[in-house]
Design a protein around this motif. Sequence first.
Motif, PDB file in Angstrom:
ATOM      1  N   ASP A   1     104.786-107.925 -43.570  1.00  0.00           N
ATOM      2  CA  ASP A   1     104.249-107.647 -42.231  1.00  0.00           C
ATOM      3  C   ASP A   1     105.225-106.782 -41.439  1.00  0.00           C
ATOM      4  O   ASP A   1     104.792-105.941 -40.644  1.00  0.00           O
ATOM      5  CB  ASP A   1     104.024-108.967 -41.470  1.00  0.00           C
ATOM      6  N   PHE A   2     106.535-107.016 -41.664  1.00  0.00           N
ATOM      7  CA  PHE A   2     107.554-106.260 -40.931  1.00  0.00           C
ATOM      8  C   PHE A   2     108.704-105.865 -41.847  1.00  0.00           C
ATOM      9  O   PHE A   2     109.092-106.652 -42.723  1.00  0.00           O
ATOM     10  CB  PHE A   2     108.171-107.114 -39.803  1.00  0.00           C
ATOM     11  N   ALA A   3     109.242-104.673 -41.621  1.00  0.00           N
ATOM     12  CA  ALA A   3     110.553-104.310 -42.171  1.00  0.00           C
ATOM     13  C   ALA A   3     111.435-103.986 -40.969  1.00  0.00           C
ATOM     14  O   ALA A   3     110.958-103.384 -39.992  1.00  0.00           O
ATOM     15  CB  ALA A   3     110.449-103.098 -43.088  1.00  0.00           C
ATOM     16  N   THR A   4     112.691-104.418 -41.030  1.00  0.00           N
ATOM     17  CA  THR A   4     113.626-104.124 -39.944  1.00  0.00           C
ATOM     18  C   THR A   4     114.878-103.468 -40.525  1.00  0.00           C
ATOM     19  O   THR A   4     115.210-103.666 -41.700  1.00  0.00           O
ATOM     20  CB  THR A   4     114.067-105.420 -39.209  1.00  0.00           C
TER      21      THR A   4
ATOM     22  N   PRO B   1     108.143 -98.197 -47.418  1.00  0.00           N
ATOM     23  CA  PRO B   1     107.440 -98.652 -48.629  1.00  0.00           C
ATOM     24  C   PRO B   1     107.229-100.165 -48.704  1.00  0.00           C
ATOM     25  O   PRO B   1     106.323-100.635 -49.384  1.00  0.00           O
ATOM     26  CB  PRO B   1     108.345 -98.153 -49.766  1.00  0.00           C
ATOM     27  N   TYR B   2     108.024-100.950 -47.997  1.00  0.00           N
ATOM     28  CA  TYR B   2     107.873-102.412 -48.042  1.00  0.00           C
ATOM     29  C   TYR B   2     106.702-102.922 -47.200  1.00  0.00           C
ATOM     30  O   TYR B   2     106.220-104.032 -47.405  1.00  0.00           O
ATOM     31  CB  TYR B   2     109.142-103.085 -47.508  1.00  0.00           C
ATOM     32  N   VAL B   3     106.312-102.110 -46.209  1.00  0.00           N
ATOM     33  CA  VAL B   3     105.377-102.604 -45.196  1.00  0.00           C
ATOM     34  C   VAL B   3     103.928-102.444 -45.654  1.00  0.00           C
ATOM     35  O   VAL B   3     103.550-101.401 -46.184  1.00  0.00           O
ATOM     36  CB  VAL B   3     105.593-101.838 -43.865  1.00  0.00           C
TER      37      VAL B   3
ATOM     38  N   PHE C   1     107.257-101.171 -39.180  1.00  0.00           N
ATOM     39  CA  PHE C   1     108.690-100.946 -39.425  1.00  0.00           C
ATOM     40  C   PHE C   1     109.363-100.856 -38.063  1.00  0.00           C
ATOM     41  O   PHE C   1     108.963-100.043 -37.221  1.00  0.00           O
ATOM     42  CB  PHE C   1     108.877 -99.655 -40.233  1.00  0.00           C
ATOM     43  N   LEU C   2     110.359-101.712 -37.837  1.00  0.00           N
ATOM     44  CA  LEU C   2     111.075-101.760 -36.565  1.00  0.00           C
ATOM     45  C   LEU C   2     112.505-101.279 -36.793  1.00  0.00           C
ATOM     46  O   LEU C   2     113.293-101.954 -37.462  1.00  0.00           O
ATOM     47  CB  LEU C   2     111.100-103.196 -36.019  1.00  0.00           C
TER      48      LEU C   2
ATOM     49  N   VAL D   1     112.457 -98.287 -32.428  1.00  0.00           N
ATOM     50  CA  VAL D   1     111.451 -97.308 -32.816  1.00  0.00           C
ATOM     51  C   VAL D   1     110.426 -98.077 -33.656  1.00  0.00           C
ATOM     52  O   VAL D   1     110.783 -98.687 -34.667  1.00  0.00           O
ATOM     53  CB  VAL D   1     112.075 -96.158 -33.631  1.00  0.00           C
ATOM     54  N   LEU D   2     109.173 -98.074 -33.190  1.00  0.00           N
ATOM     55  CA  LEU D   2     108.123 -98.833 -33.882  1.00  0.00           C
ATOM     56  C   LEU D   2     107.242 -97.882 -34.674  1.00  0.00           C
ATOM     57  O   LEU D   2     106.725 -96.904 -34.123  1.00  0.00           O
ATOM     58  CB  LEU D   2     107.241 -99.567 -32.869  1.00  0.00           C
ATOM     59  N   VAL D   3     107.085 -98.189 -35.947  1.00  0.00           N
ATOM     60  CA  VAL D   3     106.215 -97.377 -36.797  1.00  0.00           C
ATOM     61  C   VAL D   3     105.180 -98.301 -37.419  1.00  0.00           C
ATOM     62  O   VAL D   3     105.535 -99.284 -38.075  1.00  0.00           O
ATOM     63  CB  VAL D   3     107.018 -96.668 -37.914  1.00  0.00           C
ATOM     64  N   GLU D   4     103.911 -97.994 -37.190  1.00  0.00           N
ATOM     65  CA  GLU D   4     102.844 -98.780 -37.807  1.00  0.00           C
ATOM     66  C   GLU D   4     102.519 -98.190 -39.175  1.00  0.00           C
ATOM     67  O   GLU D   4     102.473 -96.960 -39.321  1.00  0.00           O
ATOM     68  CB  GLU D   4     101.592 -98.751 -36.919  1.00  0.00           C
ATOM     69  N   LYS D   5     102.309 -99.026 -40.155  1.00  0.00           N
ATOM     70  CA  LYS D   5     101.919 -98.529 -41.486  1.00  0.00           C
ATOM     71  C   LYS D   5     100.397 -98.435 -41.490  1.00  0.00           C
ATOM     72  O   LYS D   5      99.716 -99.447 -41.263  1.00  0.00           O
ATOM     73  CB  LYS D   5     102.428 -99.512 -42.552  1.00  0.00           C
TER      74      LYS D   5
END
Length: 235
Positions: free
Chosen positions: A140-143, A159-161, A167-168, A211-215
Amino acid sequence: MKQRISDGLAALGLTPPSGAVEALAEYGRLLLEQNQVMNLTAITEPDQVVDLHFLDSAALLGTANFQGKTLIDVGTGAGFPGLPLRLLEPSLRVTLVDSLGKRIHWLEELCTALHVEDTTCLHARAEELSLNRAYRDTFDFATARAVAPLNLLCELCLPYVKPGGYFLSMKSVDCQAELDSAKTAIQHLGGRLLPVYDYTIPGAGITHRVVLVEKIAPTPKGYPRRWAKIQKTPL
Ligand code: SAM
């Protein structure tokens, strides 16, 4: 440490679960103790450990709902931000990854000492582990904090998300140039940039940025590439 942790969490608008403040204080004690014999952190003042490690990590909880979710912390070092997040949100299933075996071994011992046996500590290179299907497009999240410039970091973390996850990336407020140079990588790897999230660390008074990136799409085949390639020809 306990008072500063409690006050800082309250200032962030967070209510810690029972035992979390004590667990963080013990984490801080063990971190500073082990830091005498192993390079874990450049921060050696207890108050600064609270502000710059624990409260900085805790501030991520303001970006989304982490209840019952899965999170992978890439280049976790001494466990930041992943382990404080797990202590403050016990339903969060956390995987801590680092390429330095000694740090991962210490984190395993630390998790046992703090009774967080549901946290997984993995000694691996981030760009290799996500080639394994069990870890790819799954979390659900990568940090990540203080691991690499954003354009390279996207290839390590996105790639994990799973599609619909986030990705935070924890950065300083002056990261605009980094952000601009990461736009191609974000798009190429199935991400979509969201508005940034700024917060001020209580006590320290320093403002940081997430920085927030939505997959929005699965990771394309062939990514991530090998580290030498990622560095030599960034997306
Ligand atoms: N995230 C922690 C923090 O903010 O305190 C640690 C930051 S430390 C400066 C960077 C960490 O990333 C180191 O522990 C290093 O071993 C790890 N690292 C760097 N490249 C990596 C990679 N490709 N895969 C896994 N870990 C990596």
